[in-house]
Design a protein around this motif. Structure first.
Motif, PDB file in Angstrom:
ATOM      1  N   LYS A   1      -7.383  17.496  -9.510  1.00 34.38           N
ATOM      2  CA  LYS A   1      -8.183  15.969  -9.358  1.00 34.38           C
ATOM      3  C   LYS A   1      -7.142  15.289  -9.298  1.00 34.38           C
ATOM      4  CE  LYS A   1     -11.193  16.400 -13.124  1.00 34.38           C
ATOM      5  NZ  LYS A   1     -11.883  16.234 -14.136  1.00 34.38           N
ATOM      6  N   VAL A   2      -7.838  13.670  -7.777  1.00 30.45           N
ATOM      7  CA  VAL A   2      -6.906  12.938  -7.686  1.00 30.45           C
ATOM      8  C   VAL A   2      -6.961  12.064  -8.229  1.00 30.45           C
ATOM      9  CG1 VAL A   2      -5.786  11.392  -5.967  1.00 30.45           C
ATOM     10  CG2 VAL A   2      -6.340  13.811  -4.906  1.00 30.45           C
ATOM     11  N   SER A   3      -6.216  11.304  -9.611  1.00 26.86           N
ATOM     12  CA  SER A   3      -6.812  10.977 -10.445  1.00 26.86           C
ATOM     13  C   SER A   3      -5.550  10.185 -11.216  1.00 26.86           C
ATOM     14  CB  SER A   3      -7.826  11.499 -11.797  1.00 26.86           C
ATOM     15  OG  SER A   3      -6.882  12.465 -12.388  1.00 26.86           O
ATOM     16  N   GLY A   4      -5.927   8.924 -11.626  1.00 31.15           N
ATOM     17  CA  GLY A   4      -4.415   8.481 -12.199  1.00 31.15           C
ATOM     18  C   GLY A   4      -3.202   8.219 -12.035  1.00 31.15           C
ATOM     19  N   LEU A   5      -3.312   7.891 -10.551  1.00 35.04           N
ATOM     20  CA  LEU A   5      -2.588   8.179  -9.994  1.00 35.04           C
ATOM     21  C   LEU A   5      -1.037   6.645 -10.487  1.00 35.04           C
ATOM     22  CD1 LEU A   5      -3.260   8.364  -6.518  1.00 35.04           C
ATOM     23  CD2 LEU A   5      -2.500   9.870  -8.111  1.00 35.04           C
ATOM     24  N   ALA A   6      -1.462   5.087 -10.325  1.00 32.05           N
ATOM     25  CA  ALA A   6      -0.730   4.393 -10.801  1.00 32.05           C
ATOM     26  C   ALA A   6      -0.224   4.413 -12.000  1.00 32.05           C
ATOM     27  CB  ALA A   6      -1.461   2.402 -10.607  1.00 32.05           C
ATOM     28  N   THR A   7      -0.614   4.428 -13.024  1.00 29.51           N
ATOM     29  CA  THR A   7      -0.735   4.781 -13.981  1.00 29.51           C
ATOM     30  C   THR A   7       0.914   5.075 -14.754  1.00 29.51           C
ATOM     31  OG1 THR A   7      -3.312   5.558 -14.937  1.00 29.51           O
ATOM     32  CG2 THR A   7      -1.280   5.962 -16.751  1.00 29.51           C
ATOM     33  N   GLU A   8       0.819   6.672 -13.536  1.00 27.58           N
ATOM     34  CA  GLU A   8       1.809   7.454 -13.963  1.00 27.58           C
ATOM     35  C   GLU A   8       3.094   6.718 -13.524  1.00 27.58           C
ATOM     36  OE1 GLU A   8       2.769   9.931 -15.979  1.00 27.58           O
ATOM     37  OE2 GLU A   8       0.386   9.159 -16.374  1.00 27.58           O
ATOM     38  N   ALA A   9       2.662   5.389 -12.141  1.00 29.55           N
ATOM     39  CA  ALA A   9       4.200   4.768 -11.435  1.00 29.55           C
ATOM     40  C   ALA A   9       4.047   3.507 -12.497  1.00 29.55           C
ATOM     41  CB  ALA A   9       3.439   4.128 -10.290  1.00 29.55           C
ATOM     42  N   ASP A  10       4.758   2.476 -11.863  1.00 32.88           N
ATOM     43  CA  ASP A  10       5.221   1.247 -12.284  1.00 32.88           C
ATOM     44  C   ASP A  10       4.514   0.207 -12.180  1.00 32.88           C
ATOM     45  OD1 ASP A  10       5.898  -1.604 -13.048  1.00 32.88           O
ATOM     46  OD2 ASP A  10       8.014  -0.799 -11.765  1.00 32.88           O
ATOM     47  N   TRP A  11       3.364   0.205 -13.729  1.00 43.06           N
ATOM     48  CA  TRP A  11       2.670  -0.871 -13.674  1.00 43.06           C
ATOM     49  C   TRP A  11       2.843  -2.447 -12.697  1.00 43.06           C
ATOM     50  CZ3 TRP A  11       1.744   0.161 -19.982  1.00 43.06           C
ATOM     51  CH2 TRP A  11       1.681   2.092 -20.502  1.00 43.06           C
ATOM     52  N   ASN A  12       3.627  -2.588 -12.988  1.00 35.36           N
ATOM     53  CA  ASN A  12       3.115  -3.977 -12.530  1.00 35.36           C
ATOM     54  C   ASN A  12       4.004  -3.670 -11.279  1.00 35.36           C
ATOM     55  OD1 ASN A  12       2.233  -5.005 -14.704  1.00 35.36           O
ATOM     56  ND2 ASN A  12       4.232  -4.430 -15.550  1.00 35.36           N
ATOM     57  N   ASN A  13       4.314  -2.915 -10.743  1.00 32.02           N
ATOM     58  CA  ASN A  13       5.088  -3.136  -9.386  1.00 32.02           C
ATOM     59  C   ASN A  13       4.602  -1.888  -8.586  1.00 32.02           C
ATOM     60  OD1 ASN A  13       6.753  -3.882  -7.235  1.00 32.02           O
ATOM     61  ND2 ASN A  13       8.975  -2.893  -8.290  1.00 32.02           N
ATOM     62  N   TRP A  14       3.555  -1.233  -8.635  1.00 37.12           N
ATOM     63  CA  TRP A  14       3.348  -0.015  -7.182  1.00 37.12           C
ATOM     64  C   TRP A  14       2.492  -0.446  -6.116  1.00 37.12           C
ATOM     65  CZ3 TRP A  14      -1.501   0.287  -6.133  1.00 37.12           C
ATOM     66  CH2 TRP A  14      -2.701  -0.211  -6.614  1.00 37.12           C
ATOM     67  N   THR A  15       2.638   0.326  -4.951  1.00 31.21           N
ATOM     68  CA  THR A  15       2.431  -0.380  -3.893  1.00 31.21           C
ATOM     69  C   THR A  15       1.422   1.386  -2.933  1.00 31.21           C
ATOM     70  OG1 THR A  15       3.895   0.731  -2.217  1.00 31.21           O
ATOM     71  CG2 THR A  15       4.180  -1.446  -3.104  1.00 31.21           C
ATOM     72  N   ALA A  16       0.978   1.172  -2.639  1.00 33.25           N
ATOM     73  CA  ALA A  16      -0.375   2.351  -2.291  1.00 33.25           C
ATOM     74  C   ALA A  16       0.491   3.715  -1.163  1.00 33.25           C
ATOM     75  CB  ALA A  16      -1.467   2.478  -1.117  1.00 33.25           C
ATOM     76  N   THR A  17       1.386   3.427  -1.087  1.00 35.43           N
ATOM     77  CA  THR A  17       2.748   3.782  -0.391  1.00 35.43           C
ATOM     78  C   THR A  17       4.022   4.992  -1.945  1.00 35.43           C
ATOM     79  OG1 THR A  17       4.775   2.698   0.268  1.00 35.43           O
ATOM     80  CG2 THR A  17       2.695   2.679   1.585  1.00 35.43           C
ATOM     81  N   ASP A  18       3.424   4.208  -2.326  1.00 35.14           N
ATOM     82  CA  ASP A  18       4.957   5.202  -4.022  1.00 35.14           C
ATOM     83  C   ASP A  18       3.720   6.530  -3.999  1.00 35.14           C
ATOM     84  OD1 ASP A  18       5.989   2.927  -4.499  1.00 35.14           O
ATOM     85  OD2 ASP A  18       4.588   2.301  -6.025  1.00 35.14           O
ATOM     86  N   PHE A  19       2.144   6.223  -3.436  1.00 32.57           N
ATOM     87  CA  PHE A  19       1.739   7.858  -3.496  1.00 32.57           C
ATOM     88  C   PHE A  19       1.710   9.045  -2.627  1.00 32.57           C
ATOM     89  CE2 PHE A  19      -0.880   4.517  -5.914  1.00 32.57           C
ATOM     90  CZ  PHE A  19       0.680   5.144  -7.647  1.00 32.57           C
ATOM     91  N   THR A  20       1.547   8.405  -0.948  1.00 31.27           N
ATOM     92  CA  THR A  20       1.905   8.901  -0.383  1.00 31.27           C
ATOM     93  C   THR A  20       2.145  11.106  -0.228  1.00 31.27           C
ATOM     94  OG1 THR A  20       1.411   7.506   1.215  1.00 31.27           O
ATOM     95  CG2 THR A  20       2.032   9.656   2.598  1.00 31.27           C
ATOM     96  N   TYR A  21       3.439  10.789  -0.703  1.00 32.21           N
ATOM     97  CA  TYR A  21       4.515  12.271  -0.569  1.00 32.21           C
ATOM     98  C   TYR A  21       3.485  13.619  -1.631  1.00 32.21           C
ATOM     99  CZ  TYR A  21       7.656  15.631  -0.541  1.00 32.21           C
ATOM    100  OH  TYR A  21       8.042  17.009  -0.517  1.00 32.21           O
ATOM    101  N   CYS A  22       2.828  12.249  -2.473  1.00 34.20           N
ATOM    102  CA  CYS A  22       2.504  13.922  -3.681  1.00 34.20           C
ATOM    103  C   CYS A  22       1.466  13.925  -2.740  1.00 34.20           C
ATOM    104  CB  CYS A  22       1.862  13.499  -5.169  1.00 34.20           C
ATOM    105  SG  CYS A  22       3.356  13.078  -5.376  1.00 34.20           S
ATOM    106  N   LEU A  23       0.117  13.476  -2.048  1.00 36.25           N
ATOM    107  CA  LEU A  23      -1.234  13.160  -1.240  1.00 36.25           C
ATOM    108  C   LEU A  23      -0.913  14.272  -0.567  1.00 36.25           C
ATOM    109  CD1 LEU A  23      -2.069   9.654  -2.198  1.00 36.25           C
ATOM    110  CD2 LEU A  23      -3.321  11.753  -3.741  1.00 36.25           C
ATOM    111  N   ASP A  24       0.345  13.943   0.098  1.00 34.16           N
ATOM    112  CA  ASP A  24       0.036  14.285   1.349  1.00 34.16           C
ATOM    113  C   ASP A  24       0.470  16.092   0.250  1.00 34.16           C
ATOM    114  OD1 ASP A  24       0.490  13.517   3.509  1.00 34.16           O
ATOM    115  OD2 ASP A  24       2.566  12.365   3.003  1.00 34.16           O
ATOM    116  N   VAL A  25       1.483  16.601   0.161  1.00 34.35           N
ATOM    117  CA  VAL A  25       1.709  18.434  -1.116  1.00 34.35           C
ATOM    118  C   VAL A  25       0.103  18.163  -1.402  1.00 34.35           C
ATOM    119  CG1 VAL A  25       2.769  19.143  -2.781  1.00 34.35           C
ATOM    120  CG2 VAL A  25       3.856  17.708  -1.752  1.00 34.35           C
TER     121      VAL A  25
END
Length: 277
Positions: A193-217
């Motif tokens: 499941k591609v879910s719960g992404l931003a919750t595992e990032a900095d809640w107040n300071n994330w950008t969509a590119t923070d998730f690109t590497y893991c989505l690529d994998v």
């Protein structure tokens, strides 16, 4: 058609929901179908799969009751004590509920990292296939070595990894996660499941590119046929609105063919959980 394969409902209770601390006060309230339905409509979703948030059979029946009264709830992932001696009796009982598709245990909260390798837990897992129940795997990267052992032992059981197994987006330390997820993806009975992404990032300071590497994998190792979207609403509200949770992955998967986008947004979840329109 789009399906949200992972969201939750609850009537907030300070004891039962003690995991919701003061830092999470935005979700310290009831979240019910009347809260979700307009969000689904606004974001062009036809339905959802409601996943347990409390480890009790009361929770399973709470979700089943909601699904009975709300047709957009297409499936339920409930809880049952997989370690119980009478597990087969309980599964036979739950088999009569058409919208109950599978079960989940909050393994990430267990004190022992080897919980999923215990004989009584694995006995419970071994019984699920007889009733065509799925199993959602909720873990951290440190658990992935044991997850590989679990899914290897039950090659006919349908598993799905929740929230990409929670990569450390805050610190961008993906080595343990990537090693584990690449191993698990070798087993064709496991989806992600591609879910719960931003919750595992900095809640107040994330950008969509923070998730690109893991989505690529995960797109590389699972392939588009074994990925599905989940919002993790309302937990996701800690870091993102419902629309923002969708936009992260819409942006990423926009480069995929329409047929593959349809698999990701609906068909894979529908096939995995045997959802009815």
């Amino acid at each position: 058609m789009k399906i949200d394969s992972h969201q939750h409902f609850w009537k907030y209770h300070p004891v039962k929901d003690a995991w919701i601390n003061e830092e999470m006060k935005v979700i310290k309230r009831d979240f019910l179908p009347s809260d979700l339905e307009p969000l689904l409509l606004e974001n062009h979703f036809e339905g959802c799969v409601a996943v347990q948030a409390d480890q009790s059979e009361d929770e399973t029946h709470f979700l089943l009751d909601l699904a009975k009264d709300n047709n957009f709830i297409k499936g339920i992932v409930g809880w049952v004590d997989l370690c119980a001696e009478n597990i087969e009796d309980r599964l036979e009982y739950y088999n009569k509920y058409e919208k109950l598709k599978g079960f989940r245990h909050i393994i990430q909260a267990e004190a022992g990292i080897d919980f999923m390798l215990m004989e009584n837990f694995q006995n419970g897992i071994s019984k699920l296939g007889k009733y065509n129940f799925t199993y959602d795997i909720l873990v951290f990267p440190k658990h992935l070595e044991n997850v590989a052992k679990l899914v290897a032992k039950f090659p006919e059981q349908k598993f799905v990894i929740d929230h990409l197994a929670k990569p450390d987006f805050k610190n961008k330390d993906f080595s343990e996660w990537e090693r584990g997820i690449r191993t698990i993806a070798q087993y064709p009975n496991v989806m992600c499941k591609v879910s719960g992404l931003a919750t595992e990032a900095d809640w107040n300071n994330w950008t969509a590119t923070d998730f690109t590497y893991c989505l690529d994998v995960v797109t590389e190792v699972f392939g588009i046929d074994r990925l599905m979207f989940g919002s993790d609403w309302p937990v996701s509200l800690l870091a993102a609105s419902y629309a923002e949770s969708c936009e992260i992955v819409e942006q990423y998967f926009s480069k995929f063919l329409k047929v593959d986008q349809d698999k990701f947004w609906s068909k894979n979840a529908s096939n995995f959980y045997h959802l009815k329109e």
